[in-house]
Design a protein around this motif. Structure first.
Motif, PDB file in Angstrom:
ATOM      1  N   ILE A  82      10.107   3.591  10.291  1.00 30.50           N
ATOM      2  CA  ILE A  82       8.675   3.327  10.385  1.00 30.50           C
ATOM      3  C   ILE A  82       7.890   4.416   9.659  1.00 30.50           C
ATOM      4  O   ILE A  82       8.350   5.549   9.512  1.00 30.50           O
ATOM      5  CB  ILE A  82       8.211   3.209  11.845  1.00 30.50           C
ATOM      6  CG1 ILE A  82       8.311   4.560  12.570  1.00 30.50           C
ATOM      7  CG2 ILE A  82       9.000   2.158  12.587  1.00 30.50           C
ATOM      8  CD1 ILE A  82       7.720   4.532  13.962  1.00 30.50           C
ATOM      9  N   THR A  83       6.705   4.031   9.195  1.00 29.30           N
ATOM     10  CA  THR A  83       5.796   4.955   8.509  1.00 29.30           C
ATOM     11  C   THR A  83       4.461   4.904   9.228  1.00 29.30           C
ATOM     12  O   THR A  83       3.929   3.818   9.496  1.00 29.30           O
ATOM     13  CB  THR A  83       5.625   4.550   7.037  1.00 29.30           C
ATOM     14  OG1 THR A  83       6.905   4.521   6.410  1.00 29.30           O
ATOM     15  CG2 THR A  83       4.746   5.553   6.300  1.00 29.30           C
ATOM     16  N   ILE A  84       3.908   6.073   9.547  1.00 31.51           N
ATOM     17  CA  ILE A  84       2.631   6.166  10.254  1.00 31.51           C
ATOM     18  C   ILE A  84       1.549   6.591   9.268  1.00 31.51           C
ATOM     19  O   ILE A  84       1.762   7.514   8.466  1.00 31.51           O
ATOM     20  CB  ILE A  84       2.725   7.165  11.424  1.00 31.51           C
ATOM     21  CG1 ILE A  84       3.796   6.705  12.427  1.00 31.51           C
ATOM     22  CG2 ILE A  84       1.373   7.317  12.122  1.00 31.51           C
ATOM     23  CD1 ILE A  84       4.042   7.674  13.567  1.00 31.51           C
ATOM     24  N   ASN A  85       0.384   5.961   9.335  1.00 32.79           N
ATOM     25  CA  ASN A  85      -0.701   6.334   8.422  1.00 32.79           C
ATOM     26  C   ASN A  85      -1.240   7.722   8.766  1.00 32.79           C
ATOM     27  O   ASN A  85      -1.034   8.225   9.877  1.00 32.79           O
ATOM     28  CB  ASN A  85      -1.813   5.276   8.427  1.00 32.79           C
ATOM     29  CG  ASN A  85      -2.614   5.269   9.723  1.00 32.79           C
ATOM     30  OD1 ASN A  85      -2.088   5.552  10.801  1.00 32.79           O
ATOM     31  ND2 ASN A  85      -3.889   4.917   9.626  1.00 32.79           N
ATOM     32  N   PRO A  86      -1.910   8.395   7.821  1.00 31.92           N
ATOM     33  CA  PRO A  86      -2.365   9.775   8.048  1.00 31.92           C
ATOM     34  C   PRO A  86      -3.297   9.945   9.242  1.00 31.92           C
ATOM     35  O   PRO A  86      -3.347  11.016   9.841  1.00 31.92           O
ATOM     36  CB  PRO A  86      -3.070  10.133   6.738  1.00 31.92           C
ATOM     37  CG  PRO A  86      -2.418   9.272   5.713  1.00 31.92           C
ATOM     38  CD  PRO A  86      -2.129   7.979   6.416  1.00 31.92           C
ATOM     39  N   ILE A 131       2.772   5.327   2.361  1.00 28.64           N
ATOM     40  CA  ILE A 131       1.324   5.219   2.513  1.00 28.64           C
ATOM     41  C   ILE A 131       0.676   6.345   1.731  1.00 28.64           C
ATOM     42  O   ILE A 131       1.133   7.491   1.767  1.00 28.64           O
ATOM     43  CB  ILE A 131       0.919   5.291   4.001  1.00 28.64           C
ATOM     44  CG1 ILE A 131       1.592   4.163   4.796  1.00 28.64           C
ATOM     45  CG2 ILE A 131      -0.598   5.226   4.155  1.00 28.64           C
ATOM     46  CD1 ILE A 131       1.324   4.218   6.281  1.00 28.64           C
ATOM     47  N   SER A 132      -0.405   6.042   1.018  1.00 30.86           N
ATOM     48  CA  SER A 132      -1.105   7.074   0.249  1.00 30.86           C
ATOM     49  C   SER A 132      -1.707   8.103   1.189  1.00 30.86           C
ATOM     50  O   SER A 132      -2.035   7.799   2.343  1.00 30.86           O
ATOM     51  CB  SER A 132      -2.201   6.439  -0.615  1.00 30.86           C
ATOM     52  OG  SER A 132      -3.186   5.835   0.204  1.00 30.86           O
ATOM     53  N   PRO A 133      -1.867   9.369   0.724  1.00 26.37           N
ATOM     54  CA  PRO A 133      -2.370  10.437   1.594  1.00 26.37           C
ATOM     55  C   PRO A 133      -3.738  10.156   2.209  1.00 26.37           C
ATOM     56  O   PRO A 133      -4.033  10.612   3.307  1.00 26.37           O
ATOM     57  CB  PRO A 133      -2.420  11.649   0.656  1.00 26.37           C
ATOM     58  CG  PRO A 133      -1.400  11.358  -0.381  1.00 26.37           C
ATOM     59  CD  PRO A 133      -1.447   9.875  -0.585  1.00 26.37           C
ATOM     60  N   ALA A 134      -4.567   9.386   1.510  1.00 28.98           N
ATOM     61  CA  ALA A 134      -5.882   9.048   2.046  1.00 28.98           C
ATOM     62  C   ALA A 134      -5.818   7.894   3.037  1.00 28.98           C
ATOM     63  O   ALA A 134      -6.817   7.562   3.682  1.00 28.98           O
ATOM     64  CB  ALA A 134      -6.830   8.684   0.907  1.00 28.98           C
ATOM     65  N   GLY A 135      -4.638   7.272   3.156  1.00 27.21           N
ATOM     66  CA  GLY A 135      -4.473   6.166   4.088  1.00 27.21           C
ATOM     67  C   GLY A 135      -5.105   4.882   3.618  1.00 27.21           C
ATOM     68  O   GLY A 135      -5.394   3.999   4.431  1.00 27.21           O
TER      69      GLY A 135
END
Length: 196
Positions: A82-86, A131-135
């Motif tokens: 899983i990947t969590i947004n910033p 996910i991009s750093p800015a979310g």
């Protein structure tokens, strides 16, 4: 483990968790504020009250480092990292049916609720999410289609909206994907086959 801030030495935290079934856990992710941990698992000997596959969620004790099960955990879903947004508000993961699913994180309890409209269509054989750093953007590599699916994230709802021009062709079979810290470049690692 607790970390010695001077030496980097690790000391095992007391209160380890014993699982009541034979589970295969292959990844762990912690939310950006360090309050919750999520582990994806495959249950090799399913029992009535534990799903065959899913996400185990835990609250992290900030003093001792021990893990406390989140109410409602485990959450049934396909077993993939899983990947969590910033912002720590949404979880995204690939599914075995050529799609990517999204879940809202309750920032107080750590519980997961599926995002409206989820799962979202991806390509054939989606294996990794970044996910991009800015979310603002989500990228998914599709190993069988040899391409990248790109999406805008609706930061209010968690919905994924395909980017114009997506999917994007990859030379080779992409296995994993990441975005640089400035959010200006995406990199994939590819399994190369000369017969493509």
């Amino acid at each position: 483990y607790s970390i010695n801030a001077t030496t980097g030495m690790l000391t095992q935290v007391s209160g380890g968790i014993a699982f009541e079934v034979n589970e295969e856990i292959s990844s762990i992710t912690i939310n950006p504020t360090g309050t919750f941990a999520y582990m994806e698992f495959h249950n090799m000997t399913p029992v009535k009250h534990i799903p065959a596959d899913g996400i185990m969620a835990y609250k992290i004790n900030s003093i001792t480092g021990t893990l406390i099960p989140v109410a409602g955990s485990p959450f049934e879903t396909y077993p993939s990292p899983i990947t969590i947004n910033p912002a720590g508000t949404f979880v995204y993961k690939t599914l075995g049916d050529n799609s990517v699913s999204g879940y809202r994180i309750n920032t107080f309890t750590g519980a997961l609720t599926e995002v409206a409209g989820s799962p979202f269509a991806a390509g054939s054989g989606p294996v990794s999410v970044a996910i991009s750093p800015a979310g603002t953007f989500v990228y998914v590599v599709n190993i069988n289609d040899r391409n990248i699916s790109g999406y805008h994230i609706n930061n209010a709802t968690g919905e994924l909206i395909p980017i114009v021009g997506s999917p994007f062709y990859v030379l080779g079979q992409p296995q994993d994907i990441t975005v640089n810290s400035a959010g200006t470049f995406v990199y994939t690692v590819n399994h190369w086959c000369p017969y493509f």
